[in-house]
Design an enzyme around this catalytic site. Structure first.
Site, PDB file in Angstrom:
ATOM      1  N   CYS A 243       9.087 -50.373  46.918  1.00 16.36           N
ATOM      2  CA  CYS A 243       9.596 -50.029  45.533  1.00 16.36           C
ATOM      3  C   CYS A 243      10.288 -51.284  44.834  1.00 16.36           C
ATOM      4  CB  CYS A 243      10.403 -48.685  45.507  1.00 16.36           C
ATOM      5  SG  CYS A 243       9.629 -47.333  46.077  1.00 16.36           S
ATOM      6  N   ALA A 245      10.605 -53.231  41.918  1.00 15.44           N
ATOM      7  CA  ALA A 245      11.233 -53.701  40.150  1.00 15.44           C
ATOM      8  C   ALA A 245      12.769 -53.011  40.515  1.00 15.44           C
ATOM      9  CB  ALA A 245      10.280 -52.869  39.437  1.00 15.44           C
ATOM     10  N   PRO A 246      13.662 -53.975  39.794  1.00 12.27           N
ATOM     11  CA  PRO A 246      13.173 -55.272  38.999  1.00 12.27           C
ATOM     12  C   PRO A 246      12.895 -56.173  39.857  1.00 12.27           C
ATOM     13  CG  PRO A 246      15.422 -54.808  38.647  1.00 12.27           C
ATOM     14  CD  PRO A 246      14.825 -53.650  39.692  1.00 12.27           C
ATOM     15  N   GLY A 247      13.072 -56.517  41.279  1.00 16.07           N
ATOM     16  CA  GLY A 247      12.916 -57.400  42.095  1.00 16.07           C
ATOM     17  C   GLY A 247      14.230 -58.052  42.687  1.00 16.07           C
ATOM     18  N   ASP A 292       1.334 -46.754  42.284  1.00 17.99           N
ATOM     19  CA  ASP A 292       2.035 -45.902  42.978  1.00 17.99           C
ATOM     20  C   ASP A 292       1.741 -45.981  44.539  1.00 17.99           C
ATOM     21  OD1 ASP A 292       2.741 -43.327  44.374  1.00 17.99           O
ATOM     22  OD2 ASP A 292       2.677 -42.464  42.307  1.00 17.99           O
ATOM     23  N   ASP A 308      13.102 -49.291  49.261  1.00 17.56           N
ATOM     24  CA  ASP A 308      14.303 -48.978  48.472  1.00 17.56           C
ATOM     25  C   ASP A 308      14.106 -47.849  47.419  1.00 17.56           C
ATOM     26  OD1 ASP A 308      16.898 -49.838  47.511  1.00 17.56           O
ATOM     27  OD2 ASP A 308      16.241 -51.112  46.309  1.00 17.56           O
ATOM     28  N   CYS A 361      20.582 -46.345  46.737  1.00 24.37           N
ATOM     29  CA  CYS A 361      21.849 -46.716  46.268  1.00 24.37           C
ATOM     30  C   CYS A 361      22.504 -45.343  45.850  1.00 24.37           C
ATOM     31  CB  CYS A 361      21.871 -47.443  44.901  1.00 24.37           C
ATOM     32  SG  CYS A 361      21.100 -47.009  43.391  1.00 24.37           S
TER      33      CYS A 361
HETATM   34  C1  LIG Z   1      15.947 -48.419  43.395  1.00 26.67           C
HETATM   35  S1  LIG Z   1      14.397 -49.024  42.382  1.00 26.67           S
HETATM   36  C2  LIG Z   1      14.130 -50.254  43.111  1.00 26.67           C
HETATM   37  C3  LIG Z   1      15.136 -51.806  43.156  1.00 26.67           C
HETATM   38  C4  LIG Z   1      14.633 -52.826  43.602  1.00 26.67           C
HETATM   39  N1  LIG Z   1      14.149 -52.643  45.094  1.00 26.67           N
HETATM   40  C5  LIG Z   1      15.378 -54.036  43.408  1.00 26.67           C
HETATM   41  O1  LIG Z   1      16.200 -54.196  44.368  1.00 26.67           O
HETATM   42  O2  LIG Z   1      15.429 -54.500  42.342  1.00 26.67           O
HETATM   43  C6  LIG Z   1      13.197 -47.890  42.710  1.00 26.67           C
HETATM   44  C7  LIG Z   1      11.841 -48.269  42.258  1.00 26.67           C
HETATM   45  O3  LIG Z   1      11.030 -47.347  42.826  1.00 26.67           O
HETATM   46  C8  LIG Z   1       9.806 -47.059  41.893  1.00 26.67           C
HETATM   47  N2  LIG Z   1       9.144 -45.998  42.086  1.00 26.67           N
HETATM   48  C9  LIG Z   1       9.409 -44.724  42.165  1.00 26.67           C
HETATM   49  N3  LIG Z   1       8.517 -43.826  42.545  1.00 26.67           N
HETATM   50  C10 LIG Z   1       7.487 -44.895  43.308  1.00 26.67           C
HETATM   51  C11 LIG Z   1       6.208 -44.533  43.713  1.00 26.67           C
HETATM   52  N4  LIG Z   1       5.802 -43.373  43.915  1.00 26.67           N
HETATM   53  N5  LIG Z   1       5.638 -45.811  44.022  1.00 26.67           N
HETATM   54  C12 LIG Z   1       5.964 -47.010  43.644  1.00 26.67           C
HETATM   55  N6  LIG Z   1       7.150 -47.149  43.121  1.00 26.67           N
HETATM   56  C13 LIG Z   1       7.907 -46.137  42.618  1.00 26.67           C
HETATM   57  C14 LIG Z   1      10.603 -47.035  40.448  1.00 26.67           C
HETATM   58  O4  LIG Z   1       9.602 -47.409  39.448  1.00 26.67           O
HETATM   59  C15 LIG Z   1      11.980 -48.017  40.744  1.00 26.67           C
HETATM   60  O5  LIG Z   1      11.469 -49.132  40.168  1.00 26.67           O
END
Ligand SMILES: C[S@@+](CC[C@H](N)C(=O)[O-])C[C@H]1O[C@@H](n2cnc3c(N)ncnc32)[C@H](O)[C@@H]1O
Length: 425
Positions: A243, A245-247, A292, A308, A361
């Site tokens: 998971c 974004a934003p990276g 996904d 994450d 978080c």
């Molecule tokens: C907490 S944020 C991640 C922050 C990132 N790890 C960082 O450090 O910048 C959670 C992310 O999970 C993504 N997300 C939620 N459900 C998901 C799924 N089923 N598959 C892939 N990504 C998913 C969201 O779009 C979001 O960008």
């Protein structure tokens, strides 16, 4: 005056239309207007109660703009470094620009009354729990149950202004970076949790941070800097950021160990673009996939997985105070279901002997400890690794499966980590 018209527009989006704070800002909003919006939302329940006490009767919904002008005015009187009457006069003029000249007297009277009786309003007798905690009751109740001895500190942390924290690349020593900072008259201090975390005394535009453009310095909260360290990365490993974004953590992993083969997945294509620009800035490459996680078909299993997970973000409310108003109690159960599903899906992508780091978080056990302990009960091939002894760090509160960092007023955000390894069946 322009500050108030911006803050009314933005706050209306959050408070009355349920939109996220970030999505309501426009490029023309000044730094001062942003400060007012963040400040009002951090202090929303208290300010709302003060306005209710100062008004003879509640304003009807068609005058929500005047209500928002009043709470912005009270915030400005209290918090902005300018004479209180400058804030009052600007608010009165703003009422006229809203084509509500009738409200000029009301705004003037309410704000002047507040200035005269500030002490009374700031030491209210018999304040409701919402006013005392500056949180909706469902959230303060959950926090008080989960963290009875730390709850008051958590509420105080939510109401504080977050620091701007940098992550400095491992190949730059503290001494060298400190020297660059003092050459640029930038002050701050190093973190206590992660060796390369640096707290700026004052936030600043990223372009002015030494080494930001070259990717040697990045903006990242200290608690989230622990992820790359805990994953125990080594050259040649096949790594999944599930998971991504934003990276922020994608970049950290690649900078901590550039010889890994990293795949970064996120289902939100818009947020995924930010990974590309972050990778470009640090000069690293990864396989970035818009998908996904449930639909992702991996060509190979992974040695390391960072999950994450999406969460309530209750560890970072001081950075996103709109969460106080937008999040609902019922969201927590839904988030927990998503987190359990994502963990099970990510687990199937892990090699035997590999490690998976689950993080959020959030500070709610329903999204953290409960998810991981339920998962372990149903997956006999999952073993919990002790984060403290493995990494020789002493941090956060120990839970049966992981570590919980609670949000602080002057240092890191709230975060949860649990590290699992896959045993042979
Ligand atoms: C907490 S944020 C991640 C922050 C990132 N790890 C960082 O450090 O910048 C959670 C992310 O999970 C993504 N997300 C939620 N459900 C998901 C799924 N089923 N598959 C892939 N990504 C998913 C969201 O779009 C979001 O960008």
């Amino acid at each position: 005056m322009q500050t108030y018209s911006s803050s009314i527009r933005v706050l209306n989006g959050v408070v009355f239309e349920g939109k996220s704070l970030d999505s309501c800002f426009s490029n023309s909003d000044s730094a001062l207007a942003k400060q007012v919006c963040y400040g009002v939302l951090r202090d929303y329940y208290r300010l709302r109660s003060i306005v209710a006490q100062l008004l003879k009767k509640p304003l009807p919904a068609k005058h929500n703009d005047i209500f928002l002008l009043l709470i912005s005015g009270i915030y400005s009187v209290d918090a902005l470094r300018r004479p209180a009457y400058t804030s009052v006069n600007a608010a009165v003029q703003c009422a006229a620009t809203l084509n509500k000249s009738w409200a000029k007297g009301l705004v003037n009277g309410v704000l002047r009354n507040y200035i005269r009786k500030t002490e009374k309003f700031n030491a209210p007798v018999g304040a409701t729990p919402e006013v005392e905690t500056n949180l909706p009751n469902w959230l303060s109740d959950r926090i008080s149950i989960a963290w009875p001895t730390q709850a008051l500190e958590i509420f105080a942390a939510y109401n504080s202004e977050p620091p701007m924290t940098l992550r400095i690349n491992d190949d730059i020593s503290r001494e060298d970076f400190s020297k660059k900072l003092s050459e640029n008259q930038i002050e701050g201090h190093w973190g206590a949790l992660y060796e390369q975390a640096f707290y700026l005394s004052k936030p600043m535009p990223v372009e002015e941070i030494p080494d930001f453009e070259t990717g040697q310095a990045s903006v990242q909260d200290e608690s989230s800097q622990m992820a790359a360290l805990l994953l125990d990365l080594a050259p040649g490993q096949n790594v999944l950021d599930a998971c991504a974004a934003p990276g922020g953590k994608t970049c950290h992993m690649l900078q901590a160990c550039p010889e890994i083969k990293l795949t970064a997945i996120d289902k939100d294509a818009a947020r995924l673009h930010r990974i590309d620009s972050n990778l470009q800035r640090i000069g690293a490459t990864a396989t970035v996939v818009a998908s996904d996680l449930e639909d992702y078909r991996a060509p190979d299993l992974f040695d390391r997985i960072l999950l994450d997970a999406p969460c309530s973000a209750t560890g970072i409310i001081r950075r996103h105070p709109d969460i106080k108003l937008l999040r609902r109690d019922t969201d927590i159960v839904k988030l927990a279901q998503t987190q359990s599903k994502l963990l099970a899906t990510a687990w199937d992508l892990l090699k035997v002997g590999g490690k998976l780091l689950y993080s959020t978080c959030s500070i709610l056990p329903e999204e953290n400890e409960n998810i991981v302990s339920d998962f372990c009960m149903n997956h006999p091939n999952a073993a919990v690794l002790d984060l403290a002894s493995e990494h020789d760090v002493n941090w956060g509160l120990r839970t049966p499966t992981g570590r919980q960092l609670l949000p602080t007023t002057d240092a890191y955000d709230g975060f949860f980590y649990a590290l699992l390894t896959k045993k042979a069946q």
